[in-house]
Design a protein around this motif. Structure first.
Motif, short mmCIF file in Angstrom:
data_model
loop_
_atom_site.label_atom_id
_atom_site.label_comp_id
_atom_site.label_asym_id
_atom_site.label_seq_id
_atom_site.Cartn_x
_atom_site.Cartn_y
_atom_site.Cartn_z
N TRP A 13 -5.59 -6.12 -4.55
CA TRP A 13 -5.28 -5.42 -5.82
C TRP A 13 -5.27 -6.44 -6.95
N PRO A 14 -6.42 -6.89 -7.39
CA PRO A 14 -6.46 -7.96 -8.42
C PRO A 14 -5.91 -7.53 -9.76
N GLU A 15 -5.75 -6.22 -9.98
CA GLU A 15 -5.24 -5.74 -11.27
C GLU A 15 -3.73 -5.85 -11.39
N GLU A 64 5.05 -29.69 -7.09
CA GLU A 64 3.98 -29.94 -6.12
C GLU A 64 3.27 -28.67 -5.66
N ARG A 65 3.79 -27.50 -6.01
CA ARG A 65 3.15 -26.25 -5.57
C ARG A 65 2.53 -25.47 -6.72
N ILE A 66 2.65 -25.96 -7.94
CA ILE A 66 2.23 -25.14 -9.09
C ILE A 66 0.73 -24.86 -9.09
N GLU A 67 -0.08 -25.80 -8.64
CA GLU A 67 -1.52 -25.55 -8.59
C GLU A 67 -1.84 -24.42 -7.61
N GLU A 68 -1.16 -24.41 -6.47
CA GLU A 68 -1.36 -23.34 -5.50
C GLU A 68 -0.88 -22.00 -6.06
N ILE A 69 0.23 -22.04 -6.76
CA ILE A 69 0.79 -20.82 -7.35
C ILE A 69 -0.21 -20.17 -8.28
N ALA A 70 -0.78 -20.97 -9.16
CA ALA A 70 -1.77 -20.44 -10.10
C ALA A 70 -3.03 -19.98 -9.38
N ALA A 71 -3.41 -20.70 -8.33
CA ALA A 71 -4.66 -20.39 -7.63
C ALA A 71 -4.61 -19.05 -6.92
N VAL A 72 -3.42 -18.60 -6.47
CA VAL A 72 -3.33 -17.31 -5.77
C VAL A 72 -3.12 -16.14 -6.72
N GLY A 73 -3.15 -16.39 -8.03
CA GLY A 73 -3.12 -15.30 -8.99
C GLY A 73 -1.80 -15.04 -9.67
N VAL A 74 -0.78 -15.86 -9.42
CA VAL A 74 0.51 -15.67 -10.08
C VAL A 74 0.38 -16.03 -11.56
N THR A 75 0.85 -15.13 -12.43
CA THR A 75 0.77 -15.37 -13.87
C THR A 75 2.13 -15.36 -14.55
N GLU A 79 0.83 -1.21 0.00
CA GLU A 79 0.00 0.00 0.00
C GLU A 79 0.87 1.26 0.00
N ARG A 80 1.91 1.28 0.84
CA ARG A 80 2.82 2.43 0.88
C ARG A 80 3.58 2.59 -0.42
N ALA A 81 4.01 1.48 -1.00
CA ALA A 81 4.76 1.55 -2.25
C ALA A 81 3.92 2.10 -3.39
N LEU A 82 2.66 1.72 -3.44
CA LEU A 82 1.77 2.22 -4.49
C LEU A 82 1.52 3.72 -4.33
N GLU A 83 1.57 4.22 -3.11
CA GLU A 83 1.45 5.66 -2.90
C GLU A 83 2.72 6.37 -3.36
N LEU A 84 3.88 5.80 -3.07
CA LEU A 84 5.15 6.40 -3.48
C LEU A 84 5.37 6.31 -4.99
N CYS A 85 4.96 5.19 -5.56
CA CYS A 85 5.23 4.92 -6.98
C CYS A 85 3.97 4.33 -7.62
N PRO A 86 3.03 5.20 -8.03
CA PRO A 86 1.75 4.71 -8.56
C PRO A 86 1.87 3.90 -9.84
N THR A 87 3.04 3.96 -10.50
CA THR A 87 3.21 3.20 -11.75
C THR A 87 3.60 1.75 -11.52
N ILE A 88 3.69 1.31 -10.26
CA ILE A 88 3.97 -0.11 -10.00
C ILE A 88 2.85 -0.97 -10.58
N ASN A 89 3.23 -1.92 -11.42
CA ASN A 89 2.27 -2.86 -11.99
C ASN A 89 2.52 -4.30 -11.54
N VAL A 90 3.71 -4.53 -10.98
CA VAL A 90 4.12 -5.90 -10.69
C VAL A 90 4.50 -6.04 -9.22
N ILE A 91 3.98 -7.07 -8.58
CA ILE A 91 4.41 -7.46 -7.25
C ILE A 91 5.14 -8.79 -7.40
#
Length: 310
Positions: free
Chosen positions: A125-127, A141-152, A88-100
């Motif tokens: 922040w789903p966007e 063994e973790r790839i299904e979880e990785i995809a499920a939490v929104g990692v693309t 949240e603080r980082a997005l205030e400092l740098c609103p152009t952040i698109n990637v976490i």
């Protein structure tokens, strides 16, 4: 072994290199933007939530400090809840952040904190693009979880597909509560990396390979490596020059010609990423352009004795 270069294929690769590899990510994700313009406007935030590692690489030293500009280094560890506050603080400092991104300081799949953090961030922040960087040992063994939490987007560090070479680079790993050494460790790591890449590709993730270029160890192996990971489903490779330290402190950093040859070998099979800044695990801003880390964390270093190889 260095692969012979087909002049026509090389010319095609050069023409393709002027086009974005991933148009939807160009200008949004710095590690997947392949044009200089796209890379220079891509801001990202790395969240240092992963304390432990499950492999021991001869080129890696993890640490807490402010001076080193390299992977495996951060000013402090964050809990998943603290990571949300920092985002949240980082997005205030740098609103152009698109990637976490989460890339350490340890391996994000060696402990549960990274996927917990991604789940919280994605809900808020789903966007935002979520990006995971891993050594790949736990990937199948973790790839299904990785995809499920929104990692693309996914980066897997693969330094060899030959166990004899890999055993020099990663002499031991922690696997299923046991320590594996030498060739056994190398065979398990390589098998899991290739299996995990294939499973990630089947789920539609965009996959980049990070490879540390190590003179006299894997510098004649890059073409073979690139071919194997491409067959598994990777789409891009980033060849990172060795920083002489730890078990490879006696080796030189690869010079310009070695880097050129390695990239030429790799580009017969994959797009080659060339803008890497060897980012810290707590980086914030546009790589090589802006840095908000000190503003996010202040001047103090918060080191905790949690690093482990299992």
């Amino acid at each position: 072994m260095t692969m012979p270069v087909d002049p026509c294929a090389a010319q095609t690769m050069r023409l393709e290199a002027t086009k974005p590899a991933f148009p939807a990510l160009e200008g949004r994700h710095p590690c997947f933007s392949t044009t200089a313009v796209g890379h220079a406007r891509s801001a990202r935030l790395h969240l240092p939530v992963s304390p432990g590692c499950n492999i021991d690489c001869a080129f890696c030293i993890r640490d807490f400090n402010r001076r080193d500009q390299r992977p495996g280094v951060a000013t402090r560890l964050l809990s998943p809840d603290q990571a949300v506050e920092i985002t949240e603080r980082a997005l205030e400092l740098c609103p152009t952040i698109n990637v976490i991104g989460i890339a350490g300081p340890g391996d994000p799949l060696a402990t549960p904190h990274a996927l917990q953090t991604f789940e919280k961030v994605h809900a808020r922040w789903p966007e935002l693009v979520l990006c995971l960087s891993t050594n790949g040992l736990m990937l199948p063994e973790r790839i299904e979880e990785i995809a499920a939490v929104g990692v693309t987007t996914l980066t897997v560090t693969v330094n060899s597909v030959d166990p004899q070479i890999q055993a020099q680079i990663t002499p031991k790993i922690a696997w299923q509560r046991r320590r594996l050494d030498g060739i056994a460790a190398a065979e398990r790591l390589i098998a899991n990396q290739l299996d995990g890449i294939a499973k990630a590709a089947a789920l539609g993730l965009t996959i980049k390979i990070n490879t540390v270029l190590i003179p006299t160890v894997n510098d004649d192996h890059i073409g073979t490596l690139a071919q194997r990971v491409a067959e598994a489903g990777a789409q891009m490779i980033n060849i990172i020059p060795l920083i002489p330290q730890h078990g490879f402190a006696h080796l030189p950093a690869p010079g310009m010609m070695k880097r050129y040859v390695a990239r030429a070998d790799a580009e017969q099979h994959l797009r080659v990423f060339t803008h890497c800044q060897r980012c810290r695990a707590d980086a914030c801003g546009i790589p090589g352009v802006s840095d908000y880390t000190a503003q996010l964390y202040g001047d103090g270093i918060s080191a905790e004795p949690t690093f482990s190889h299992g």
